[in-house]
Design a protein around this motif. Sequence first.
Motif, PDB file in Angstrom:
ATOM      1  N   THR A  29       0.915  -1.219   0.035  1.00  0.00           N
ATOM      2  CA  THR A  29       0.203   0.218   0.069  1.00  0.00           C
ATOM      3  C   THR A  29       0.839   0.990   0.096  1.00  0.00           C
ATOM      4  O   THR A  29       2.062   1.140   0.217  1.00  0.00           O
ATOM      5  N   ASN A  30       0.446   2.316  -0.394  1.00  0.00           N
ATOM      6  CA  ASN A  30       1.005   3.587  -0.362  1.00  0.00           C
ATOM      7  C   ASN A  30       0.523   4.524   0.862  1.00  0.00           C
ATOM      8  O   ASN A  30       0.787   5.657   1.047  1.00  0.00           O
ATOM      9  N   ASP A  31      -0.537   3.814   1.540  1.00  0.00           N
ATOM     10  CA  ASP A  31      -1.251   4.433   2.509  1.00  0.00           C
ATOM     11  C   ASP A  31      -0.357   4.207   4.129  1.00  0.00           C
ATOM     12  O   ASP A  31      -0.526   2.858   4.542  1.00  0.00           O
ATOM     13  N   GLY A  32       0.663   4.905   4.271  1.00  0.00           N
ATOM     14  CA  GLY A  32       1.447   4.907   5.614  1.00  0.00           C
ATOM     15  C   GLY A  32       0.666   4.461   6.850  1.00  0.00           C
ATOM     16  O   GLY A  32       0.778   3.683   7.578  1.00  0.00           O
ATOM     17  N   LYS A  33      -0.585   5.260   7.099  1.00  0.00           N
ATOM     18  CA  LYS A  33      -1.380   5.023   8.169  1.00  0.00           C
ATOM     19  C   LYS A  33      -2.006   3.807   8.382  1.00  0.00           C
ATOM     20  O   LYS A  33      -2.007   3.066   9.141  1.00  0.00           O
ATOM     21  N   LEU A  34      -2.417   3.422   7.200  1.00  0.00           N
ATOM     22  CA  LEU A  34      -2.953   1.803   6.947  1.00  0.00           C
ATOM     23  C   LEU A  34      -1.980   0.870   7.326  1.00  0.00           C
ATOM     24  O   LEU A  34      -1.937   0.016   8.148  1.00  0.00           O
ATOM     25  N   GLY A  35      -0.696   1.033   6.901  1.00  0.00           N
ATOM     26  CA  GLY A  35       0.524   0.092   6.891  1.00  0.00           C
ATOM     27  C   GLY A  35       0.880   0.122   8.395  1.00  0.00           C
ATOM     28  O   GLY A  35       0.996  -0.985   8.757  1.00  0.00           O
ATOM     29  N   ARG A  36       0.845   1.170   9.042  1.00  0.00           N
ATOM     30  CA  ARG A  36       1.179   1.186  10.524  1.00  0.00           C
ATOM     31  C   ARG A  36       0.235   0.243  11.399  1.00  0.00           C
ATOM     32  O   ARG A  36       0.573  -0.328  12.104  1.00  0.00           O
ATOM     33  N   LYS A  37      -1.075   0.583  11.088  1.00  0.00           N
ATOM     34  CA  LYS A  37      -2.224  -0.090  11.755  1.00  0.00           C
ATOM     35  C   LYS A  37      -2.163  -1.634  11.531  1.00  0.00           C
ATOM     36  O   LYS A  37      -2.167  -2.378  12.642  1.00  0.00           O
ATOM     37  N   LEU A  38      -1.786  -2.058  10.567  1.00  0.00           N
ATOM     38  CA  LEU A  38      -1.743  -3.571   9.920  1.00  0.00           C
ATOM     39  C   LEU A  38      -0.549  -4.032  10.535  1.00  0.00           C
ATOM     40  O   LEU A  38      -0.389  -5.281  11.045  1.00  0.00           O
ATOM     41  N   LEU A  39       0.645  -3.385  10.599  1.00  0.00           N
ATOM     42  CA  LEU A  39       1.979  -4.059  11.180  1.00  0.00           C
ATOM     43  C   LEU A  39       2.126  -3.984  12.775  1.00  0.00           C
ATOM     44  O   LEU A  39       2.939  -4.328  13.118  1.00  0.00           O
ATOM     45  N   HIS A  40       1.578  -3.024  13.462  1.00  0.00           N
ATOM     46  CA  HIS A  40       1.722  -2.596  14.839  1.00  0.00           C
ATOM     47  C   HIS A  40       1.140  -3.679  15.545  1.00  0.00           C
ATOM     48  O   HIS A  40       0.108  -4.116  15.201  1.00  0.00           O
ATOM     49  N   PRO A  41       1.804  -4.239  16.457  1.00  0.00           N
ATOM     50  CA  PRO A  41       1.398  -5.471  17.376  1.00  0.00           C
ATOM     51  C   PRO A  41       0.156  -5.077  18.111  1.00  0.00           C
ATOM     52  O   PRO A  41      -0.033  -3.673  18.638  1.00  0.00           O
ATOM     53  N   GLY A  42      -0.890  -6.158  17.931  1.00  0.00           N
ATOM     54  CA  GLY A  42      -1.973  -5.602  18.876  1.00  0.00           C
ATOM     55  C   GLY A  42      -3.107  -5.006  18.241  1.00  0.00           C
ATOM     56  O   GLY A  42      -4.262  -4.821  18.417  1.00  0.00           O
ATOM     57  N   ARG A  43      -2.783  -4.492  16.743  1.00  0.00           N
ATOM     58  CA  ARG A  43      -3.716  -3.759  16.134  1.00  0.00           C
ATOM     59  C   ARG A  43      -4.861  -4.600  15.363  1.00  0.00           C
ATOM     60  O   ARG A  43      -5.771  -4.004  15.178  1.00  0.00           O
ATOM     61  N   CYS A  44      -4.374  -5.473  14.894  1.00  0.00           N
ATOM     62  CA  CYS A  44      -5.414  -6.460  14.187  1.00  0.00           C
ATOM     63  C   CYS A  44      -4.935  -7.857  14.333  1.00  0.00           C
ATOM     64  O   CYS A  44      -3.577  -8.247  14.479  1.00  0.00           O
ATOM     65  N   GLU A  45      -5.867  -8.585  13.967  1.00  0.00           N
ATOM     66  CA  GLU A  45      -5.519 -10.215  14.282  1.00  0.00           C
ATOM     67  C   GLU A  45      -5.165 -10.866  12.924  1.00  0.00           C
ATOM     68  O   GLU A  45      -5.582 -10.567  11.851  1.00  0.00           O
ATOM     69  N   LYS A  46      -4.111 -11.781  13.091  1.00  0.00           N
ATOM     70  CA  LYS A  46      -3.506 -12.386  12.102  1.00  0.00           C
ATOM     71  C   LYS A  46      -3.766 -13.845  12.022  1.00  0.00           C
ATOM     72  O   LYS A  46      -3.506 -14.455  13.066  1.00  0.00           O
ATOM     73  N   GLN A  47      -4.613 -14.370  11.188  1.00  0.00           N
ATOM     74  CA  GLN A  47      -4.913 -15.718  11.126  1.00  0.00           C
ATOM     75  C   GLN A  47      -4.051 -16.578  10.230  1.00  0.00           C
ATOM     76  O   GLN A  47      -4.224 -16.239   9.241  1.00  0.00           O
ATOM     77  N   TYR A  48      -3.716 -17.649  10.717  1.00  0.00           N
ATOM     78  CA  TYR A  48      -2.749 -18.679  10.133  1.00  0.00           C
ATOM     79  C   TYR A  48      -3.437 -20.114  10.056  1.00  0.00           C
ATOM     80  O   TYR A  48      -3.886 -20.400  11.285  1.00  0.00           O
ATOM     81  N   GLU A  49      -3.298 -20.848   8.914  1.00  0.00           N
ATOM     82  CA  GLU A  49      -3.384 -22.335   9.290  1.00  0.00           C
ATOM     83  C   GLU A  49      -2.215 -22.757   8.999  1.00  0.00           C
ATOM     84  O   GLU A  49      -1.318 -22.654   7.938  1.00  0.00           O
ATOM     85  N   VAL A  50      -1.812 -23.849   9.931  1.00  0.00           N
ATOM     86  CA  VAL A  50      -0.408 -24.226  10.307  1.00  0.00           C
ATOM     87  C   VAL A  50      -0.355 -25.751  10.104  1.00  0.00           C
ATOM     88  O   VAL A  50      -1.358 -26.374  10.634  1.00  0.00           O
ATOM     89  N   LEU A  51       0.204 -26.565   9.299  1.00  0.00           N
ATOM     90  CA  LEU A  51       0.569 -27.921   9.154  1.00  0.00           C
ATOM     91  C   LEU A  51       1.946 -28.095  10.229  1.00  0.00           C
ATOM     92  O   LEU A  51       2.903 -27.920   9.900  1.00  0.00           O
ATOM     93  N   ILE A  52       1.486 -28.901  11.260  1.00  0.00           N
ATOM     94  CA  ILE A  52       2.628 -29.107  12.239  1.00  0.00           C
ATOM     95  C   ILE A  52       2.888 -30.864  12.232  1.00  0.00           C
ATOM     96  O   ILE A  52       1.964 -31.602  11.603  1.00  0.00           O
ATOM     97  N   THR A  53       3.868 -31.097  12.429  1.00  0.00           N
ATOM     98  CA  THR A  53       4.319 -32.551  12.595  1.00  0.00           C
ATOM     99  C   THR A  53       5.046 -32.946  14.001  1.00  0.00           C
ATOM    100  O   THR A  53       5.494 -32.011  14.628  1.00  0.00           O
ATOM    101  N   CYS A  54       4.937 -34.075  14.162  1.00  0.00           N
ATOM    102  CA  CYS A  54       5.522 -34.623  15.523  1.00  0.00           C
ATOM    103  C   CYS A  54       5.828 -36.164  15.570  1.00  0.00           C
ATOM    104  O   CYS A  54       5.176 -36.822  14.443  1.00  0.00           O
ATOM    105  N   LYS A  55       6.783 -36.725  16.080  1.00  0.00           N
ATOM    106  CA  LYS A  55       6.923 -38.063  15.988  1.00  0.00           C
ATOM    107  C   LYS A  55       5.693 -38.893  16.590  1.00  0.00           C
ATOM    108  O   LYS A  55       5.253 -38.467  17.593  1.00  0.00           O
ATOM    109  N   LYS A  56       5.393 -40.048  16.016  1.00  0.00           N
ATOM    110  CA  LYS A  56       4.661 -40.925  16.673  1.00  0.00           C
ATOM    111  C   LYS A  56       5.018 -41.550  18.031  1.00  0.00           C
ATOM    112  O   LYS A  56       6.310 -41.802  18.078  1.00  0.00           O
ATOM    113  N   GLU A  57       4.112 -41.314  19.000  1.00  0.00           N
ATOM    114  CA  GLU A  57       4.623 -41.802  20.267  1.00  0.00           C
ATOM    115  C   GLU A  57       3.771 -43.111  20.693  1.00  0.00           C
ATOM    116  O   GLU A  57       2.905 -43.069  21.646  1.00  0.00           O
TER     117      GLU A  57
END
Length: 158
Positions: A29-57
């Motif tokens: 974006t060229n909107d600095g205010k929007l960029g700061r809001k999106l990057l600043h911790p705690g300002r917006c939630e970031k949702q992730y889908e993560v594939l994790i692995t672990c050894k069989k126990e």
Amino acid sequence: VGQISSINQTCLFVCGRLDCQSEGLLLVTNDGKLGRKLLHPGRCEKQYEVLITCKKEGGSSMDCRILHSIFATVCRDGQYIIEGSKEVMVRPVSMCIIKQPTRISQLDIPDEEVEPNVITTWIQVVLTDGRKRELRRLFGALGYRIMNYSNDLETSGI
């Protein structure tokens, strides 16, 4: 991103990061205010889908009750991860097991990277901090390896 650099703009902000093992939204974006809001911790939630692995126990799959217990504890109490030479607290908003990813179109993991005695599970995680490699360090501290993940900005309140 290379094509964007040819645009005659005085200032462009890249909101977020992707590494070679992830996919998702990379907002420019060229909107600095929007960029700061999106990057600043705690300002917006970031949702992730993560594939994790672990050894069989002994069992043939990850015990969902154990994972739910671990995730509830991490969301309530937080988890320390290493950042540079110090430990920092990470406290996800939520973590839960999902049946399958909604945004990752194709799992592109070379067969030689997946060992035969390894179990994989998809997890949905919501964070507000956005530290560099935060997910990889968080799951590493919990004893899991991330094979792939996708991000999706939740822009509530922006």
